[in-house]
Structure formats: C-alpha cells, structure tokens
Motif scaffolding. Structure first.
Motif, mmCIF file in Angstrom:
data_model
loop_
_atom_site.group_PDB
_atom_site.id
_atom_site.type_symbol
_atom_site.label_atom_id
_atom_site.label_comp_id
_atom_site.label_asym_id
_atom_site.label_seq_id
_atom_site.Cartn_x
_atom_site.Cartn_y
_atom_site.Cartn_z
ATOM 1 N N ILE A 37 35.447 27.371 45.239
ATOM 2 C CA ILE A 37 36.783 26.797 45.063
ATOM 3 C C ILE A 37 37.765 27.877 44.647
ATOM 4 O O ILE A 37 38.903 27.929 45.146
ATOM 5 C CB ILE A 37 36.749 25.628 44.054
ATOM 6 C CG1 ILE A 37 35.987 24.450 44.658
ATOM 7 C CG2 ILE A 37 38.159 25.224 43.645
ATOM 8 C CD1 ILE A 37 35.689 23.327 43.681
ATOM 9 N N ASP A 38 37.356 28.778 43.742
ATOM 10 C CA ASP A 38 38.229 29.887 43.334
ATOM 11 C C ASP A 38 38.639 30.726 44.540
ATOM 12 O O ASP A 38 39.821 31.061 44.707
ATOM 13 C CB ASP A 38 37.533 30.786 42.306
ATOM 14 C CG ASP A 38 37.406 30.150 40.938
ATOM 15 O OD1 ASP A 38 38.093 29.139 40.666
ATOM 16 O OD2 ASP A 38 36.602 30.677 40.129
ATOM 17 N N SER A 39 37.673 31.068 45.390
ATOM 18 C CA SER A 39 37.956 31.873 46.580
ATOM 19 C C SER A 39 38.897 31.136 47.526
ATOM 20 O O SER A 39 39.831 31.716 48.069
ATOM 21 C CB SER A 39 36.658 32.226 47.309
ATOM 22 O OG SER A 39 35.869 33.078 46.533
ATOM 23 N N TYR A 40 38.643 29.859 47.725
ATOM 24 C CA TYR A 40 39.469 29.047 48.609
ATOM 25 C C TYR A 40 40.915 28.995 48.111
ATOM 26 O O TYR A 40 41.857 29.226 48.871
ATOM 27 C CB TYR A 40 38.891 27.627 48.693
ATOM 28 C CG TYR A 40 39.660 26.708 49.604
ATOM 29 C CD1 TYR A 40 39.323 26.592 50.941
ATOM 30 C CD2 TYR A 40 40.730 25.953 49.124
ATOM 31 C CE1 TYR A 40 40.025 25.748 51.779
ATOM 32 C CE2 TYR A 40 41.437 25.106 49.959
ATOM 33 C CZ TYR A 40 41.088 25.006 51.288
ATOM 34 O OH TYR A 40 41.794 24.187 52.111
ATOM 35 N N LEU A 41 41.079 28.717 46.822
ATOM 36 C CA LEU A 41 42.426 28.616 46.257
ATOM 37 C C LEU A 41 43.155 29.955 46.319
ATOM 38 O O LEU A 41 44.339 30.013 46.692
ATOM 39 C CB LEU A 41 42.362 28.121 44.810
ATOM 40 C CG LEU A 41 41.905 26.678 44.618
ATOM 41 C CD1 LEU A 41 41.726 26.378 43.134
ATOM 42 C CD2 LEU A 41 42.880 25.708 45.260
ATOM 43 N N GLU A 42 42.462 31.027 45.983
ATOM 44 C CA GLU A 42 43.077 32.355 46.019
ATOM 45 C C GLU A 42 43.578 32.689 47.420
ATOM 46 O O GLU A 42 44.716 33.104 47.607
ATOM 47 C CB GLU A 42 42.074 33.406 45.545
ATOM 48 C CG GLU A 42 42.607 34.827 45.574
ATOM 49 C CD GLU A 42 41.548 35.857 45.230
ATOM 50 O OE1 GLU A 42 41.785 37.032 45.541
ATOM 51 O OE2 GLU A 42 40.494 35.501 44.675
ATOM 52 N N LEU A 43 42.721 32.489 48.414
ATOM 53 C CA LEU A 43 43.085 32.802 49.788
ATOM 54 C C LEU A 43 44.243 31.941 50.277
ATOM 55 O O LEU A 43 45.210 32.439 50.839
ATOM 56 C CB LEU A 43 41.883 32.618 50.714
ATOM 57 C CG LEU A 43 42.167 32.789 52.211
ATOM 58 C CD1 LEU A 43 42.651 34.205 52.512
ATOM 59 C CD2 LEU A 43 40.941 32.447 53.030
ATOM 60 N N HIS A 44 44.166 30.648 50.041
ATOM 61 C CA HIS A 44 45.185 29.756 50.578
ATOM 62 C C HIS A 44 46.516 29.881 49.856
ATOM 63 O O HIS A 44 47.571 29.782 50.485
ATOM 64 C CB HIS A 44 44.662 28.325 50.610
ATOM 65 C CG HIS A 44 43.674 28.117 51.727
ATOM 66 N ND1 HIS A 44 42.501 28.818 51.818
ATOM 67 C CD2 HIS A 44 43.711 27.328 52.808
ATOM 68 C CE1 HIS A 44 41.855 28.464 52.899
ATOM 69 N NE2 HIS A 44 42.563 27.551 53.520
#
Length: 83
Positions: A37-44
């Motif tokens: 989720i951290d990776s997803y939020l950072e990227l988006h």
C-alpha cells in the motif's frame, strides 16, 4: 502513527501467493500488505503531481514535464525497490 484494522476481499490465489511470500520472507502478512500500500500510494501520488504540473504548464502555454524526467524517476524508484 496509529493503526486501524480494515477488511477487504481478495482473490484466493492472491491470498495464497501473499501467504507464500510472507512465509518465504519470514514476515507477517500485514507487513507485506502495508508495504504494498505504501508503494502504491507513493507512486500514484507522484503520478498525480506530475499530471497536475503538466496540466498547469499546458494551460499556461508552456512545455509540460519532459518524458525523460518521468522515466528517470520511475527507473530510480524501480531500482531503489530492488536494492
């Protein structure tokens, strides 16, 4: 940072794969889910900011964000996650 419990549905195959990865990495499922989720939020959030900057530049009649900047950032993110 406070933590909350949430529930969601996941395909059985994904849950099995997550559990296999969790076991192989000797980490609990929640940790892996939170990292994802951290990776997803950072990227988006980054993508949204690039789009906003590009739209603002286009509306002002300027050149938007250069594609090489986008690819450089994505490459750095990918390589950073691999190390």
């Amino acid at each position: 940072m406070s933590k909350e419990s949430i529930g969601f549905r996941i395909e059985s195959e994904k849950r099995i794969a997550l559990d296999q990865l969790s076991q192989a990495m000797q980490r609990d499922r929640s940790t892996l889910i939170n990292e994802a989720i951290d990776s997803y939020l950072e990227l988006h959030f980054w993508q949204v900011e690039v789009i906003k900057r590009s739209l603002a530049a286009a509306n002002a009649g300027e050149v938007g964000v250069d594609h090489s900047e986008v690819f450089k950032n994505l490459r750095a993110r990918l390589l950073g996650k691999m190390h």
